[in-house]
Scaffold this motif. Structure first.
Motif, mmCIF file in Angstrom:
data_model
loop_
_atom_site.group_PDB
_atom_site.id
_atom_site.type_symbol
_atom_site.label_atom_id
_atom_site.label_comp_id
_atom_site.label_asym_id
_atom_site.label_seq_id
_atom_site.Cartn_x
_atom_site.Cartn_y
_atom_site.Cartn_z
ATOM 1 N N ARG A 13 12.911 15.342 5.513
ATOM 2 C CA ARG A 13 11.877 13.931 5.273
ATOM 3 C C ARG A 13 13.066 13.169 4.295
ATOM 4 N NH1 ARG A 13 7.710 17.029 2.821
ATOM 5 N NH2 ARG A 13 9.212 18.454 1.878
ATOM 6 N N THR A 14 11.650 11.881 3.520
ATOM 7 C CA THR A 14 13.213 11.601 2.822
ATOM 8 C C THR A 14 11.387 10.819 1.988
ATOM 9 O OG1 THR A 14 13.952 9.113 2.670
ATOM 10 C CG2 THR A 14 12.107 10.020 4.385
ATOM 11 N N ASN A 15 12.275 10.636 0.530
ATOM 12 C CA ASN A 15 11.891 9.802 -0.209
ATOM 13 C C ASN A 15 11.900 7.888 -0.072
ATOM 14 O OD1 ASN A 15 11.628 11.894 -2.872
ATOM 15 N ND2 ASN A 15 13.539 11.564 -1.932
ATOM 16 N N VAL A 16 10.704 7.501 -0.072
ATOM 17 C CA VAL A 16 10.877 5.736 -0.308
ATOM 18 C C VAL A 16 10.796 4.819 -1.133
ATOM 19 C CG1 VAL A 16 9.196 4.520 1.786
ATOM 20 C CG2 VAL A 16 9.368 7.235 1.613
ATOM 21 N N GLN A 17 10.854 3.762 -1.506
ATOM 22 C CA GLN A 17 10.783 3.187 -2.024
ATOM 23 C C GLN A 17 10.403 1.530 -1.749
ATOM 24 O OE1 GLN A 17 14.387 4.639 -1.106
ATOM 25 N NE2 GLN A 17 13.669 6.314 -2.435
ATOM 26 N N PHE A 18 9.875 0.882 -2.550
ATOM 27 C CA PHE A 18 9.636 -0.529 -1.269
ATOM 28 C C PHE A 18 9.933 -1.033 -2.880
ATOM 29 C CE2 PHE A 18 7.107 1.727 0.343
ATOM 30 C CZ PHE A 18 6.926 1.085 2.011
ATOM 31 N N ALA A 19 10.782 -2.250 -3.438
ATOM 32 C CA ALA A 19 11.980 -3.171 -4.249
ATOM 33 C C ALA A 19 11.317 -3.960 -4.093
ATOM 34 C CB ALA A 19 13.356 -2.551 -4.373
ATOM 35 N N ASP A 53 1.174 -0.968 -0.317
ATOM 36 C CA ASP A 53 -0.048 -0.118 -0.141
ATOM 37 C C ASP A 53 0.898 1.450 -0.280
ATOM 38 O OD1 ASP A 53 -1.336 2.098 0.348
ATOM 39 O OD2 ASP A 53 -3.087 1.176 2.060
ATOM 40 N N LEU A 54 1.103 1.740 -1.085
ATOM 41 C CA LEU A 54 2.272 2.626 -1.258
ATOM 42 C C LEU A 54 1.595 4.156 -0.900
ATOM 43 C CD1 LEU A 54 5.437 3.590 -2.174
ATOM 44 C CD2 LEU A 54 4.319 3.947 -4.619
ATOM 45 N N ALA A 55 0.766 4.729 -0.675
ATOM 46 C CA ALA A 55 0.042 5.456 -0.142
ATOM 47 C C ALA A 55 0.399 5.832 1.245
ATOM 48 C CB ALA A 55 -1.065 5.967 -0.747
ATOM 49 N N ALA A 56 -0.070 5.005 1.831
ATOM 50 C CA ALA A 56 0.221 4.462 3.288
ATOM 51 C C ALA A 56 1.437 4.075 3.570
ATOM 52 C CB ALA A 56 -1.403 3.332 3.907
ATOM 53 N N ARG A 57 2.164 3.135 3.442
ATOM 54 C CA ARG A 57 2.988 3.360 3.918
ATOM 55 C C ARG A 57 3.983 4.772 3.210
ATOM 56 N NH1 ARG A 57 5.154 -1.588 4.634
ATOM 57 N NH2 ARG A 57 6.856 -0.622 5.239
ATOM 58 N N GLY A 58 4.346 4.878 2.213
ATOM 59 C CA GLY A 58 5.314 5.956 1.924
ATOM 60 C C GLY A 58 4.893 7.263 2.435
ATOM 61 N N ALA A 59 3.505 7.771 3.171
ATOM 62 C CA ALA A 59 2.995 8.679 3.807
ATOM 63 C C ALA A 59 3.949 9.051 5.356
ATOM 64 C CB ALA A 59 1.786 8.647 3.222
ATOM 65 N N GLU A 60 3.473 7.388 5.599
ATOM 66 C CA GLU A 60 4.207 7.350 7.003
ATOM 67 C C GLU A 60 5.700 7.768 6.442
ATOM 68 O OE1 GLU A 60 4.068 3.528 9.728
ATOM 69 O OE2 GLU A 60 3.221 3.165 8.126
ATOM 70 N N MET A 61 5.999 6.662 6.452
ATOM 71 C CA MET A 61 7.647 6.254 6.196
ATOM 72 C C MET A 61 8.381 8.107 5.961
ATOM 73 S SD MET A 61 8.288 4.173 7.715
ATOM 74 C CE MET A 61 10.555 4.778 7.156
ATOM 75 N N GLU A 62 8.247 8.697 5.048
ATOM 76 C CA GLU A 62 8.490 10.477 4.650
ATOM 77 C C GLU A 62 8.238 11.361 5.752
ATOM 78 O OE1 GLU A 62 7.189 13.951 2.175
ATOM 79 O OE2 GLU A 62 6.139 12.840 2.274
#
Length: 283
Positions: A191-197, A174-183
């Protein structure tokens, strides 16, 4: 950078729309317009319903020790230290305009070299990755290869901070949820850019990205570089990999002189921002 020059409010402001693998940009050539850009203008332009829409706004200025100077804005009006796909798009535009086969572009990241890679592809050297916790930066001393966060992500600096998770299936996240949380994780003070690979093959990665100040994007050049570096450091891949993103394919080669990124670019259209739009921009 100065605010929008007053004359452009009366005559309109030319811009270009470009993208690299779906990572899209508005580009303003301030060499031609003499115009500056404010954070408020960036936010207004980023609105995909009331403005033009972009992942980043790039401003070209006359080079100071390089062929071009570039400044990048995120959709929320904050500045970005690096934007690899926009750098490639602008490099292609300038090489086509001048007939040059290579050029240099000054960014907050430093002076980057771009070359015509042939076959319609453009390469840019995004510089040596920043692997020390101070350079990323992180909030305190730690091993950037394994952060004390669930999922044990890797931190990498590429002129801006990156947090890379290696997972079984990047498409299931769930990129929108996990990305917003980790940023906004407290380990990343800027803050940070977030990648899932996930690993497709020893020279092939599938990656999805959340960009700080923007959100979910179809591609990200600096994120592709950071993910390739993280995978190589983890021993998952070699230093030369193909990265498949939601918007297309990018090729990364981590060499001694820096991380080279190669991929397609597109100059979609030219337009002019109307005086009414410019006059309606408020801080």
């Amino acid at each position: 950078m100065p605010r929008m020059a007053q004359g452009t409010h009366q005559t309109g402001l030319p811009f270009m729309k470009m993208h690299g693998a779906g990572n899209d940009f508005v580009v303003i050539d301030a060499r031609a317009t003499g115009a500056g850009v404010s954070a408020a203008l960036a936010r207004a332009l980023a609105d995909r319903h009331r403005g033009v829409g972009f992942d980043q706004l790039a401003v070209i200025e006359t080079g100071n020790g390089a062929d071009l100077d570039l400044t990048f804005y995120n959709a929320d009006g904050s500045t970005a230290g690096a934007c690899g796909n926009a750098t490639r798009c602008i490099a292609r535009f300038e090489m086509d305009r001048t007939g040059a086969a290579d050029l240099t572009l000054r960014t907050e990241r430093g002076i980057l070299q771009a070359v015509d890679a042939g076959g319609g592809l453009t390469s840019v050297n995004m510089g040596v990755p920043q692997l020390d916790w101070r350079e990323v930066p992180l909030a305190r001393e730690m091993d950037t290869l394994t952060l004390p966060i669930e999922g044990a992500p890797v931190a990498t600096g590429m002129g801006n901070p990156h947090c890379t998770f290696f997972v079984d299936d990047a498409e299931a996240i769930d990129l929108a949820a996990r990305g917003a949380e980790m940023e906004h994780h407290p380990l990343f003070p800027e803050r940070t850019n977030v990648q899932f690979a996930h690993l497709v093959a020893p020279d092939h990665l599938r990656m999805r990205v959340w960009e700080r100040g923007v959100g979910v994007t179809l591609a990200s050049g600096s994120s592709s570089c950071a993910t390739a570096v993280a995978a190589a450091r983890r021993g998952l891949t070699g230093r030369k990999v193909t990265v498949d993103l939601d918007g297309g394919r990018i090729f990364i080669d981590w060499r001694e002189d820096g991380v080279w990124m190669t991929g397609p670019t597109a100059h979609v259209f030219d337009g002019v921002l109307t005086p009414d739009f410019l006059n309606g921009v408020t801080e």
